[in-house]
Write an enzyme that holds these catalytic residues in place. Structure first.
Site, mmCIF file in Angstrom:
data_model
loop_
_atom_site.group_PDB
_atom_site.id
_atom_site.type_symbol
_atom_site.label_atom_id
_atom_site.label_comp_id
_atom_site.label_asym_id
_atom_site.label_seq_id
_atom_site.Cartn_x
_atom_site.Cartn_y
_atom_site.Cartn_z
ATOM 1 N N SER A 1 4.091 19.051 -3.722
ATOM 2 C CA SER A 1 5.300 19.895 -3.748
ATOM 3 C C SER A 1 5.317 20.695 -5.043
ATOM 4 O O SER A 1 6.112 20.414 -5.941
ATOM 5 C CB SER A 1 6.567 19.041 -3.645
ATOM 6 O OG SER A 1 6.615 18.354 -2.423
ATOM 7 N N GLY B 1 6.488 23.333 -6.147
ATOM 8 C CA GLY B 1 7.693 24.017 -6.603
ATOM 9 C C GLY B 1 8.495 23.200 -7.596
ATOM 10 O O GLY B 1 9.260 23.744 -8.383
ATOM 11 N N ARG C 1 13.862 25.115 -15.197
ATOM 12 C CA ARG C 1 13.065 24.455 -14.168
ATOM 13 C C ARG C 1 13.263 22.949 -14.267
ATOM 14 O O ARG C 1 13.300 22.384 -15.359
ATOM 15 C CB ARG C 1 11.571 24.775 -14.324
ATOM 16 C CG ARG C 1 11.226 26.248 -14.207
ATOM 17 C CD ARG C 1 11.409 26.757 -12.799
ATOM 18 N NE ARG C 1 11.007 28.129 -12.650
ATOM 19 C CZ ARG C 1 11.842 29.148 -12.487
ATOM 20 N NH1 ARG C 1 13.142 28.942 -12.451
ATOM 21 N NH2 ARG C 1 11.377 30.371 -12.343
ATOM 22 N N ARG D 1 9.579 5.091 4.786
ATOM 23 C CA ARG D 1 9.648 5.871 3.554
ATOM 24 C C ARG D 1 11.095 6.222 3.276
ATOM 25 O O ARG D 1 11.721 6.966 4.032
ATOM 26 C CB ARG D 1 8.804 7.135 3.672
ATOM 27 C CG ARG D 1 7.318 6.864 3.821
ATOM 28 C CD ARG D 1 6.778 6.136 2.629
ATOM 29 N NE ARG D 1 5.327 6.150 2.604
ATOM 30 C CZ ARG D 1 4.627 5.698 1.609
ATOM 31 N NH1 ARG D 1 5.221 5.156 0.558
ATOM 32 N NH2 ARG D 1 3.322 5.745 1.640
ATOM 33 N N GLU E 1 5.625 -3.899 -0.561
ATOM 34 C CA GLU E 1 5.063 -2.970 0.415
ATOM 35 C C GLU E 1 5.002 -3.647 1.785
ATOM 36 O O GLU E 1 4.333 -4.663 1.949
ATOM 37 C CB GLU E 1 3.655 -2.565 -0.056
ATOM 38 C CG GLU E 1 3.091 -1.355 0.579
ATOM 39 C CD GLU E 1 1.832 -0.890 -0.143
ATOM 40 O OE1 GLU E 1 1.684 0.320 -0.284
ATOM 41 O OE2 GLU E 1 1.005 -1.727 -0.560
ATOM 42 N N GLU F 1 3.580 -6.629 -3.278
ATOM 43 C CA GLU F 1 4.666 -7.513 -2.819
ATOM 44 C C GLU F 1 5.872 -6.756 -2.282
ATOM 45 O O GLU F 1 6.615 -7.282 -1.469
ATOM 46 C CB GLU F 1 5.079 -8.478 -3.912
ATOM 47 C CG GLU F 1 5.721 -7.828 -5.122
ATOM 48 C CD GLU F 1 6.086 -8.834 -6.196
ATOM 49 O OE1 GLU F 1 7.122 -8.624 -6.839
ATOM 50 O OE2 GLU F 1 5.343 -9.817 -6.389
ATOM 51 N N PHE G 1 14.928 11.515 -17.133
ATOM 52 C CA PHE G 1 14.781 10.219 -16.477
ATOM 53 C C PHE G 1 13.323 9.801 -16.540
ATOM 54 O O PHE G 1 12.418 10.609 -16.297
ATOM 55 C CB PHE G 1 15.226 10.322 -15.008
ATOM 56 C CG PHE G 1 14.932 9.086 -14.201
ATOM 57 C CD1 PHE G 1 15.753 7.964 -14.288
ATOM 58 C CD2 PHE G 1 13.829 9.025 -13.359
ATOM 59 C CE1 PHE G 1 15.479 6.814 -13.549
ATOM 60 C CE2 PHE G 1 13.549 7.885 -12.618
ATOM 61 C CZ PHE G 1 14.380 6.776 -12.715
ATOM 62 N N GLU H 1 -6.950 1.247 -2.966
ATOM 63 C CA GLU H 1 -5.907 1.443 -1.956
ATOM 64 C C GLU H 1 -6.400 1.158 -0.545
ATOM 65 O O GLU H 1 -5.684 0.569 0.263
ATOM 66 C CB GLU H 1 -5.321 2.850 -2.043
ATOM 67 C CG GLU H 1 -4.434 3.060 -3.249
ATOM 68 C CD GLU H 1 -3.176 2.215 -3.250
ATOM 69 O OE1 GLU H 1 -2.689 1.817 -2.171
ATOM 70 O OE2 GLU H 1 -2.662 1.936 -4.354
#
Length: 182
Positions: free
Chosen positions: A112, A114, A36, A63, A139, A137, A14, A91
């Site tokens: 993350s 893993g 993996r 979120r 957010e 826009e 993807f 930001e």
């Protein structure tokens, strides 16, 4: 012992706007085989800003992945070819309207490791001045001003569900209270 896992085959499953998902066939340290799932991410930057009055702008934002509204420091994805310091400036300005005359790199971490390669750089913004926020826009967020002491106490009590925010505030606490003062 060499703990490295060697990739022998990789397939992109993807490709999205933010992430790419890859499947890896690997050779494990004992020479056996494994699989993996790896999420590739361009990296991110977060900014802990402290105003001259000793307040910290925090972002309240929904979120989808956690299905929660979280309280966070300003942060965002690095754009292609963009250095972390430039992302930090962009930001901070976009999400809060603040600009900083001084940005200090205070570390970073894999979010993350893993299953994802996302690394987030953390900056401390000092000598900040207020301007106009200009969010993306898609957010939607609210800015809350917290006292530095209140935010650090919240972090010390383990009340932030967002790792970058907790990490940043604990870094600030350590710098102010545990650093070698000699």
């Amino acid at each position: 012992m060499d703990l490295t896992e060697k990739t022998v085959k990789k397939e992109t499953v993807f490709e999205g706007k933010v992430i790419t998902l890859e499947l890896h066939d690997v050779t494990l340290p004992d020479e056996s085989s494994g699989k993996r799932e790896v999420i590739k991410h361009p990296g991110a930057v977060a900014v802990l800003a402290v105003t001259p009055e000793g307040t910290i702008p925090l972002i309240r934002q929904y979120r989808k992945a956690s299905e929660q509204t979280l309280l966070e420091i300003p942060a965002g994805k690095k754009e292609a070819g963009e250095e972390p310091l430039e992302t930090a400036k962009r930001e901070l300005k976009e999400e809060t309207g603040y600009s900083a005359s001084r940005l200090i790199d205070i570390g970073g971490f894999y979010t993350s490791p893993g299953f994802a390669d996302e690394y987030i750089h953390i900056y401390l913004a000092e000598n900040v001045s207020k301007g106009e926020a200009n969010t993306d826009e898609d957010e939607f967020l609210e800015i809350e001003m917290w006292s530095k002491e209140e935010a650090i106490q919240f972090a010390l009590q383990g009340k932030f569900n967002d790792a970058k925010t907790a990490y940043s505030l604990l870094q600030l606490f350590a710098r102010e209270n545990l650093a070698d003062k000699s």
